[in-house]
Design a protein around this motif. Structure first.
Motif, short mmCIF file in Angstrom:
data_model
loop_
_atom_site.label_atom_id
_atom_site.label_comp_id
_atom_site.label_asym_id
_atom_site.label_seq_id
_atom_site.Cartn_x
_atom_site.Cartn_y
_atom_site.Cartn_z
N VAL A 107 0.75 -1.18 -0.18
CA VAL A 107 0.15 0.09 0.01
C VAL A 107 0.91 1.26 -0.04
O VAL A 107 0.69 2.17 -0.67
CB VAL A 107 -1.01 -0.01 1.36
N MET A 154 -1.82 3.91 -6.50
CA MET A 154 -1.83 2.50 -5.74
C MET A 154 -2.45 1.48 -6.68
O MET A 154 -2.02 0.24 -6.76
CB MET A 154 -2.80 2.56 -4.66
N TRP A 162 -4.72 -8.66 -4.52
CA TRP A 162 -3.98 -7.18 -4.84
C TRP A 162 -4.67 -6.87 -6.25
O TRP A 162 -4.91 -5.83 -6.78
CB TRP A 162 -2.67 -7.38 -4.91
#
Lengths: 330, 284
Positions: free
Chosen positions: A145, B258, B14
């Protein structure tokens, strides 16, 4: 053996040659690009700016400065003699401004890189040894992150929280102005001002170091010699740091060189956010005031410094790791 | 094998998060102007008014709607990233395949050029060029692409050297296939996973650089971008409007970077042959 060391030097020399060539390329670009500017660039550039108004004398001086053709060798000589022209906004020699700002940037960059490398390395080693544990998983998630958080964002968030909302740290500057402090108090003061920009940079650099150390450590600990060390009954700390971690250190060094240019840019941005008086703030002000000689000098000298640093690392690397010689033969 | 990879990809949290966020940003930038009725560059509202039903994020110092600006900025940043990534991927793949397949002097020339370009600090060149010439942003994206292809082409070349020796390529050579046939029909599709990694990695780098350049004030101030919004909002941080003016672009930029980072990291984990087979040996 003879052959291997000869090939190794050849590869090394060609890499060093590449670095010198790219340094020359940067200098040449910085020499060439201004001469490609269209004839009336002074009017075009400054008429739209509300921050700068040039006097007629300054305008003609600027035109003359960019239309003179001194030749590349003369340009190189001037560069070496630190004769980088005059700033139009601050009316001082560019080199003076540059060397005033440089120490602050170096302080910020060096301390941030050392801190981020140390913490990232230790966290990476520990995480790799606790593979698939909850500790490792949460650390990897955190790292991933954070890796996606650009310096601009961390800088702004830290500024808003710690300096505006909580008021724990100063929002601008590198030392308290006009405060005549004793040496120790001055050091504390500098540290106090350094904390927020330093924290923004460390948060930005840490995850990359951490993730890289972890992957290379996972490779290293699957090697038989780690099993041997465990079988000998050595303590965990000793296995981790004396046996395994040394071998995981090398990718970190390589990566450092490759990312150096980005780190410098990141530091520039963070300096601007926290109004830290380094090269980044100088560059930012120069861009706002369209102070071309200052912009050119900062860009050129910082890229040359980055290249010199990469070259030094490349040389150090060979001494750090004898295996590099094998790697280069492939 | 391929089905397994697909299943694994879908299960990776992810990649899933990255994919969903990417979808969100893509819709926002494509249909954004339909959601928001205001023109992002129109200066016709009360400056610095706080959020209300008409202006979900309020109005900035020169009377522009912040929400409309934010959508426009996301679109510009994404467009910059995609353009740069696409161009650098094309150059990188072409040069990597050519160098790996032909070898010899072509290989040496391209790889030495790549070494020189790898050492050039790309962002410094961009700062210099945009300070002097103030080119349109997409030109900047192409210039950036011209500087950052070497990492892609080095990875592609290393993999080409391996695929070159595989039986099916040898068989094709035996049957008299020409160079371009082999490059485009055998090598090009076979290295597909590397393109995904290269593309998303470059996209991330380009968006990051665009934000930094815009933040420094080097990109045309008339063009909305996240970096520039942060730049202007930061001037007014002492007013009580940082949560509706400064925070949204900061959040958007973080989420955007991100998103791509998640995609890059999970793709690398799954698809990079160097990481899969001989993990760790990155001295290519």
């Amino acid at each position: 053996m003879m052959l291997s060391s000869r090939r190794f030097t050849k590869k090394r020399i060609s890499l060093l040659l590449a670095y010198s060539l790219s340094a020359l390329l940067m200098i040449w670009l910085s020499y060439l690009l201004p001469s490609l500017l269209p004839g009336d660039f002074v009017t075009a550039m400054y008429s739209t700016s509300e921050d700068v108004t040039l006097t007629a004398a300054q305008e003609s001086e600027l035109r003359a400065y960019y239309s003179q053709d001194t030749g590349f060798s003369e340009y190189l000589l001037k560069l070496i003699r630190l004769d980088w022209g005059n700033s139009y906004a601050f009316l001082t020699p560019v080199s003076e401004l540059f060397f005033e700002a440089l120490p602050w940037t170096l302080l910020l960059l060096v301390s941030a890189n050392i801190l981020a490398a140390l913490t990232g390395f230790i966290a990476g080693v520990e995480a790799a040894f606790r593979r698939n544990s909850r500790f490792e998983r949460s650390l990897v998630s955190c790292g991933t992150v954070l890796e996606g958080l650009p310096e601009i964002c961390t800088g702004v968030i830290l500024l808003a929280v710690f300096s505006l909302y909580l008021g724990w740290f100063p929002a601008a500057g590198a030392e308290t102005a006009y405060a005549e402090l004793s040496f120790q108090a001055w050091l504390l003061d500098v540290g106090h001002h350094l904390t927020l920009p330093l924290a923004s940079l460390v948060i930005a650099y840490f995850p990359g170091n951490f993730l890289l150390t972890r992957t290379s450590m996972i490779m290293v600990i699957s090697q038989p010699y780690i099993k041997t060390a465990q079988a000998k009954g050595l303590s965990g700390l000793r296995i981790r740091y004396a046996h395994a971690a040394r071998n995981a250190l090398l990718p970190l060094v390589t990566r450092f060189g490759l990312r150096l240019a980005f780190t410098v840019t990141g530091a520039f941005v963070v300096e601007r956010i926290h109004a830290y008086p380094g090269l980044g703030t100088l560059l930012f002000n120069a861009i706002r005031l369209r102070d071309l000689p200052v912009i050119q000098a900062i860009v050129l000298i910082s890229s040359i410094m980055v290249l010199a640093m990469i070259m030094v690392l490349e040389l150090v690397y060979a001494y750090l790791d004898p295996r590099v010689q094998d790697a280069y033969q492939r | 094998m391929h089905i397994n990879a697909k299943k694994k990809m879908l299960r990776d949290p992810w990649l899933l998060t990255g994919g969903i966020l990417f979808f969100f940003f893509a819709t926002a930038s494509i249909f954004g102007s339909a959601i928001c009725p205001h023109d992002p560059s129109a200066m016709e509202f009360t400056p610095l008014s706080s959020p209300c039903a008409v202006h979900p994020l309020g109005v900035n110092d020169c009377g522009q709607d912040i929400f409309a600006g934010l959508i426009c900025a996301v679109r510009n940043t994404v467009l910059f990233g995609l353009t740069c990534a696409a161009v650098s991927l094309c150059i990188g793949v072409l040069i990597g395949l050519t160098a790996g397949w032909f070898g010899g002097i072509i290989d040496m020339l391209f790889m030495r050029l790549a070494d020189v370009l790898l050492a050039v600090p790309a962002i410094m060149v961009l700062i210099l060029i945009s300070a002097l010439f103030q080119p349109p942003p997409l030109t900047l994206a192409v210039i950036l692409a011209l500087l950052i292809w070497p990492t892609i082409s080095k990875a592609i070349r290393a993999q080409t050297l391996i695929v070159r020796e595989s039986p099916h390529v040898r068989a094709a050579v035996q049957m008299g296939a020409g160079n371009s046939y082999i490059i485009f029909r055998h090598l090009l599709p076979e290295l597909f996973p590397l393109y995904l990694i290269g593309f998303s990695g470059k996209c991330r780098m380009a968006m990051f650089m665009e934000a930094s350049l815009a933040f420094m004030g080097l990109i045309d101030p008339g063009r909305k971008s996240l970096g520039m919004m942060i730049h202007y909002a930061l001037k007014y941080y002492y007013l009580d409007i940082w949560w509706n003016w400064l925070l949204p672009p900061v959040l958007c930029l973080s989420l955007l970077i991100m998103t791509v980072t998640f995609i890059v990291i999970s793709l690398e984990k799954m698809l990079d042959p160097r990481l899969r087979e001989n993990f760790g040996e990155s001295s290519a």
